[in-house]
Design a protein around this motif. Structure first.
Motif, PDB file in Angstrom:
ATOM      1  N   ASP A 455       0.907  -1.035  -0.037  1.00 46.07           N
ATOM      2  CA  ASP A 455       0.194  -0.023  -0.028  1.00 46.07           C
ATOM      3  C   ASP A 455       0.958   1.209   0.094  1.00 46.07           C
ATOM      4  O   ASP A 455       1.623   1.311   0.974  1.00 46.07           O
ATOM      5  N   PRO A 456       1.007   1.882  -1.147  1.00 48.66           N
ATOM      6  CA  PRO A 456       1.912   3.308  -1.338  1.00 48.66           C
ATOM      7  C   PRO A 456       1.180   4.490  -0.500  1.00 48.66           C
ATOM      8  O   PRO A 456       1.839   5.415  -0.839  1.00 48.66           O
ATOM      9  N   ASP A 457       0.011   4.487  -0.145  1.00 44.93           N
ATOM     10  CA  ASP A 457      -0.821   5.270   0.238  1.00 44.93           C
ATOM     11  C   ASP A 457      -1.620   5.910  -0.826  1.00 44.93           C
ATOM     12  O   ASP A 457      -1.570   5.733  -1.933  1.00 44.93           O
ATOM     13  N   VAL A 458      -2.429   6.786  -0.536  1.00 45.15           N
ATOM     14  CA  VAL A 458      -3.414   7.473  -1.591  1.00 45.15           C
ATOM     15  C   VAL A 458      -2.906   8.277  -2.527  1.00 45.15           C
ATOM     16  O   VAL A 458      -1.354   8.841  -2.358  1.00 45.15           O
ATOM     17  N   PHE A 459      -3.452   8.609  -3.413  1.00 42.22           N
ATOM     18  CA  PHE A 459      -2.994   9.695  -4.711  1.00 42.22           C
ATOM     19  C   PHE A 459      -4.308  10.586  -4.647  1.00 42.22           C
ATOM     20  O   PHE A 459      -5.554  10.220  -4.437  1.00 42.22           O
ATOM     21  N   PHE A 460      -4.064  11.792  -4.997  1.00 41.91           N
ATOM     22  CA  PHE A 460      -4.865  13.030  -5.172  1.00 41.91           C
ATOM     23  C   PHE A 460      -5.068  13.327  -6.567  1.00 41.91           C
ATOM     24  O   PHE A 460      -4.290  13.506  -7.272  1.00 41.91           O
ATOM     25  N   LEU A 461      -6.334  13.616  -6.887  1.00 45.84           N
ATOM     26  CA  LEU A 461      -6.741  14.078  -8.298  1.00 45.84           C
ATOM     27  C   LEU A 461      -7.514  15.306  -8.003  1.00 45.84           C
ATOM     28  O   LEU A 461      -7.777  16.336  -8.965  1.00 45.84           O
ATOM     29  N   ARG A 462      -8.054  15.708  -6.761  1.00 49.22           N
ATOM     30  CA  ARG A 462      -9.132  16.744  -6.716  1.00 49.22           C
ATOM     31  C   ARG A 462      -8.371  17.834  -6.739  1.00 49.22           C
ATOM     32  O   ARG A 462      -6.942  18.194  -6.580  1.00 49.22           O
ATOM     33  N   GLU A 463      -9.086  19.242  -6.911  1.00 47.77           N
ATOM     34  CA  GLU A 463      -8.489  20.483  -6.734  1.00 47.77           C
ATOM     35  C   GLU A 463      -8.698  21.015  -5.211  1.00 47.77           C
ATOM     36  O   GLU A 463      -7.986  22.014  -5.083  1.00 47.77           O
ATOM     37  N   PHE A 470      -1.383  19.906 -10.493  1.00 47.83           N
ATOM     38  CA  PHE A 470      -1.960  18.621 -10.969  1.00 47.83           C
ATOM     39  C   PHE A 470      -1.061  17.633 -11.677  1.00 47.83           C
ATOM     40  O   PHE A 470      -1.043  16.432 -11.585  1.00 47.83           O
ATOM     41  N   GLU A 471       0.219  18.280 -12.195  1.00 43.68           N
ATOM     42  CA  GLU A 471       1.150  17.245 -12.868  1.00 43.68           C
ATOM     43  C   GLU A 471       1.832  16.600 -11.555  1.00 43.68           C
ATOM     44  O   GLU A 471       2.165  15.291 -11.842  1.00 43.68           O
ATOM     45  N   LYS A 472       2.038  17.122 -10.343  1.00 40.33           N
ATOM     46  CA  LYS A 472       2.693  16.283  -9.388  1.00 40.33           C
ATOM     47  C   LYS A 472       1.809  15.395  -8.912  1.00 40.33           C
ATOM     48  O   LYS A 472       2.148  14.328  -8.405  1.00 40.33           O
ATOM     49  N   ARG A 473       0.202  15.704  -8.725  1.00 39.96           N
ATOM     50  CA  ARG A 473      -0.650  14.555  -8.200  1.00 39.96           C
ATOM     51  C   ARG A 473      -0.674  13.453  -9.469  1.00 39.96           C
ATOM     52  O   ARG A 473      -0.817  12.255  -9.028  1.00 39.96           O
ATOM     53  N   LYS A 474      -0.597  13.991 -10.713  1.00 41.72           N
ATOM     54  CA  LYS A 474      -0.530  12.559 -11.641  1.00 41.72           C
ATOM     55  C   LYS A 474       0.688  11.938 -11.419  1.00 41.72           C
ATOM     56  O   LYS A 474       0.711  10.613 -11.577  1.00 41.72           O
ATOM     57  N   LEU A 475       1.857  12.584 -11.157  1.00 43.08           N
ATOM     58  CA  LEU A 475       3.006  11.711 -10.902  1.00 43.08           C
ATOM     59  C   LEU A 475       2.826  10.881  -9.725  1.00 43.08           C
ATOM     60  O   LEU A 475       3.236   9.351  -9.696  1.00 43.08           O
ATOM     61  N   ILE A 476       2.382  10.914  -8.600  1.00 46.71           N
ATOM     62  CA  ILE A 476       2.085  10.259  -7.402  1.00 46.71           C
ATOM     63  C   ILE A 476       1.120   9.044  -7.924  1.00 46.71           C
ATOM     64  O   ILE A 476       1.207   7.939  -7.546  1.00 46.71           O
ATOM     65  N   ALA A 477       0.173   9.537  -8.749  1.00 45.39           N
ATOM     66  CA  ALA A 477      -0.929   8.339  -9.052  1.00 45.39           C
ATOM     67  C   ALA A 477       0.008   7.610 -10.069  1.00 45.39           C
ATOM     68  O   ALA A 477      -0.144   6.141  -9.893  1.00 45.39           O
ATOM     69  N   ASP A 498     -13.331  16.031 -16.776  1.00 44.64           N
ATOM     70  CA  ASP A 498     -12.940  14.966 -17.539  1.00 44.64           C
ATOM     71  C   ASP A 498     -11.559  14.561 -17.450  1.00 44.64           C
ATOM     72  O   ASP A 498     -11.098  13.379 -17.576  1.00 44.64           O
ATOM     73  N   ALA A 499     -10.615  15.532 -17.457  1.00 43.41           N
ATOM     74  CA  ALA A 499      -9.160  14.956 -17.132  1.00 43.41           C
ATOM     75  C   ALA A 499      -8.837  14.441 -15.979  1.00 43.41           C
ATOM     76  O   ALA A 499      -8.046  13.396 -15.892  1.00 43.41           O
ATOM     77  N   GLN A 500      -9.754  14.639 -14.717  1.00 41.88           N
ATOM     78  CA  GLN A 500      -9.396  13.715 -13.642  1.00 41.88           C
ATOM     79  C   GLN A 500     -10.018  12.562 -13.775  1.00 41.88           C
ATOM     80  O   GLN A 500      -9.288  11.512 -13.465  1.00 41.88           O
ATOM     81  N   LYS A 501     -11.210  12.244 -14.443  1.00 40.13           N
ATOM     82  CA  LYS A 501     -11.669  10.993 -14.471  1.00 40.13           C
ATOM     83  C   LYS A 501     -10.701  10.261 -15.499  1.00 40.13           C
ATOM     84  O   LYS A 501     -10.624   9.121 -15.090  1.00 40.13           O
ATOM     85  N   ALA A 502     -10.176  10.841 -16.631  1.00 40.72           N
ATOM     86  CA  ALA A 502      -9.479  10.015 -17.331  1.00 40.72           C
ATOM     87  C   ALA A 502      -8.075   9.328 -16.431  1.00 40.72           C
ATOM     88  O   ALA A 502      -7.828   8.393 -16.843  1.00 40.72           O
ATOM     89  N   VAL A 503      -7.626  10.399 -15.704  1.00 43.36           N
ATOM     90  CA  VAL A 503      -6.294   9.914 -15.021  1.00 43.36           C
ATOM     91  C   VAL A 503      -6.670   8.650 -14.070  1.00 43.36           C
ATOM     92  O   VAL A 503      -6.073   7.744 -13.858  1.00 43.36           O
ATOM     93  N   LEU A 504      -7.756   8.898 -13.285  1.00 42.75           N
ATOM     94  CA  LEU A 504      -8.443   7.764 -12.534  1.00 42.75           C
ATOM     95  C   LEU A 504      -8.556   6.693 -13.210  1.00 42.75           C
ATOM     96  O   LEU A 504      -8.125   5.426 -12.681  1.00 42.75           O
ATOM     97  N   LYS A 505      -9.105   6.479 -14.369  1.00 38.70           N
ATOM     98  CA  LYS A 505      -9.510   5.232 -14.972  1.00 38.70           C
ATOM     99  C   LYS A 505      -8.131   4.731 -15.433  1.00 38.70           C
ATOM    100  O   LYS A 505      -8.043   3.830 -15.230  1.00 38.70           O
TER     101      LYS A 505
END
Length: 549
Positions: A455-463, A470-477, A498-505
């Motif tokens: 478990d690497p801990d959570v990742f954030f996509l929210r604002e 957002f680029e750093k949040r995507k890096l953690i993901a 839509d961008a956040q949903k795409a990264v989550l998916k």
């Protein structure tokens, strides 16, 4: 494993002695070597205790070597180093504050090892707990214990003096009869093959092999959760086209830390069983957070049973952490405490119906040697006890010394808590830190699928509530998806664009990952090369500021 020497300091009737061989005035050592496994027992002639127990092996380091040292517990930073580097350390003033000043009374130093193990303040010396390795290209030499039930094992790589020191942490134990002290192995080979062999020698296998996508309440609301918030975010997940496997309720549902069965009825008027039932109706595993050994002074548990909690050598109650204004930990050998913990799990798992428990702040069980048991033996017993209590249901371990949890938990946090910003903090090594969380996800990857699922801990996509791009949040993901097996968010995804949903998916999508290389390409810059579903991929980033290249 031959040509080693000893450096032993011990006491008899509180008088200090030194020994540098297998035979001394007051004891002798029974040493066996077979198939690169070293076993050692002490045969005392009287009652003795050890202040130091070191076995020193000569070892030649190359300038191109990478040295991995495993931090004390889940949150402790764990890196690969080059032989001429220096371990990141606390300033002397910070160390003094947390160990001796106000920090001591608040329990600030108790989550790590700095109140019972000396940190090296010199380049070229690296130490870690239970195991470590020297890597050259993709070949590793692993030096590791096969058990910690005889006391914790510390592995120190001293590049300045060309040796490796295997130490036993045996504080608090008096030996008056033959006793095993060490079972230690040396394994060499290609990275994954060597770790497979090491875990085969340990006799540990992964309980759970399923990767899970999920949600936890903690990293958006912390302990300010309510039934209304939980239901809202649960409904948001149900209505998305991304599959979630698990929904976990974190800290904040209970009346006080320690009172796990006394729900805060103002925040959760329907009770915790109703929440679990609704999660199940949504087709997900229901998870619940507990710190099973912890209790705060305001809890009914502590008020009614202060005698169940750990005390120091003088018989005074001993704070085991600073969270919630300072907390205490239950003595796992106290029968009343054991019965209470069993009852809590019985209600949570069987009456309320939760499938997974996130068990946090577990290190508190062993902060003080007691009952003539070392910290390592206590933590081993504590993890055996928790697995007995939970039975066949799932455990997500957190804040736990690594080796005693091998094979006892299904999932385990392997890094620090992440934060809403990307800042390098010079506080305790267990403090919340994105640099530590992301580096541990990378450098503890060998535990994934062997000791448990990482478990690497959570990742954030929210604002909302964010202090990084957002680029750093995507890096953690991306790091979590590449190296982890438990992928959690804490966001209300109803607010995603839509961008956040795409990264989550993309992050939650099943992937066949093969890590080819993951290392510091220069100080502070980590480079990763891997294949994903057969496609070659790579990335580099600065561990200190989260900038990707």
């Amino acid at each position: 494993m031959r040509n080693y020497s000893y450096n032993i300091a011990y006491r008899v009737d509180n008088k200090k002695y030194i020994c540098n061989s297998t035979k001394c005035e007051h004891f002798k050592l029974d040493v066996k070597e077979e198939n690169n496994v070293l076993s050692l027992s002490v045969l005392p002639k009287c009652s003795i205790s050890f202040d130091k127990f070191d076995i020193i092996f000569p070892y030649s380091y190359n300038a191109s070597d990478k040295i991995f040292v495993n931090g004390y517990q889940s949150w402790t930073d764990s890196f690969e180093y080059e032989p001429n580097w220096q371990m990141k350390e606390l300033s002397r003033s910070t160390e003094f504050y947390i160990k001796y000043s106000f920090g001591k009374s608040m329990g600030l130093s108790k989550s790590g090892d700095n109140n019972f193990w000396k940190f090296p303040r010199k380049a070229g010396i690296f130490y870690g707990w239970s195991y470590g390795y020297v890597r050259n290209d993709n070949n590793v030499n692993i030096f590791g214990t096969l058990t910690e039930k005889y006391g914790y094992t510390v592995v120190t790589f001293d590049c300045n003096n060309s040796n490796i020191i295997i130490s036993k942490e045996l504080e608090g134990v008096t030996y008056d009869k033959p006793s095993k002290l060490l079972e230690f192995a040396f394994v060499t080979g290609e990275y994954d093959v060597a770790f497979d062999e090491y875990f085969k020698l340990i006799g540990t296998s992964c309980r759970e092999t399923k990767k899970r996508n999920g949600y936890t309440t903690w990293y958006n609301y912390y302990n300010n959760i309510t039934e209304e918030i939980v239901n809202r975010d649960l409904n948001s997940i149900i209505n998305q086209d991304v599959k979630f496997d698990c929904f976990q309720i974190d800290d904040g549902y209970q009346q006080a830390i320690g009172d796990w069965l006394i729900t805060d009825n103002k925040k959760f008027p329907s009770g915790m069983k109703a929440i679990a039932d609704k999660i199940h109706e949504s087709g997900m595993v229901a998870g619940l957070w507990l710190a099973p050994f912890a209790g705060t002074p305001s809890s009914e548990l502590f008020k009614k049973h202060p005698d169940w909690f750990i005390r120091d050598k003088k018989g005074k109650l001993y704070k085991t952490g600073h969270n919630w204004g300072g907390f205490y930990s239950l003595d796992i050998y106290n029968e009343g405490a054991r019965a209470y913990i069993r009852h809590c799990f019985d209600v949570v798992l069987n009456d309320w119906g939760y499938d997974l428990v996130k068990l946090d702040f577990l290190y508190g069980a062993c902060v003080v040697p007691m009952h003539n048991k070392s910290r390592g033996e206590i933590m081993t017993d504590a993890m055996d006890f928790l697995r007995e209590c939970v039975g066949d249901k799932m455990i997500l371990g957190c804040g736990v010394p690594m080796f005693p949890a091998f094979g006892k938990v299904d999932y385990c946090r392997i890094g620090a808590d992440i934060t809403e910003d990307w800042v390098s903090r010079n506080t305790i090594r267990e403090d919340c830190s994105n640099p530590h969380a992301t580096s541990n996800a990378i450098f503890r990857r060998h535990l994934n699928g062997r000791a448990w699922m990482n478990d690497p801990d959570v990742f954030f996509l929210r604002e909302e509530n964010m202090k990084m791009t957002f680029e750093k949040r995507k890096l953690i993901a991306k790091i979590n998806s590449t190296f982890g097996s438990l992928l959690f968010i804490s966001d209300n995804i109803k607010n995603y664009n839509d961008a956040q949903k795409a990264v989550l998916k993309e992050t939650f999508a099943p992937k066949d990952i093969c890590i080819k290389k993951a290392e510091f390409v220069k100080q502070d810059i980590i480079g990763v090369e891997y294949t994903e579903n057969g496609e070659e991929k790579s990335f580099k980033f600065n561990i200190r500021n989260g900038e990707e290249y």
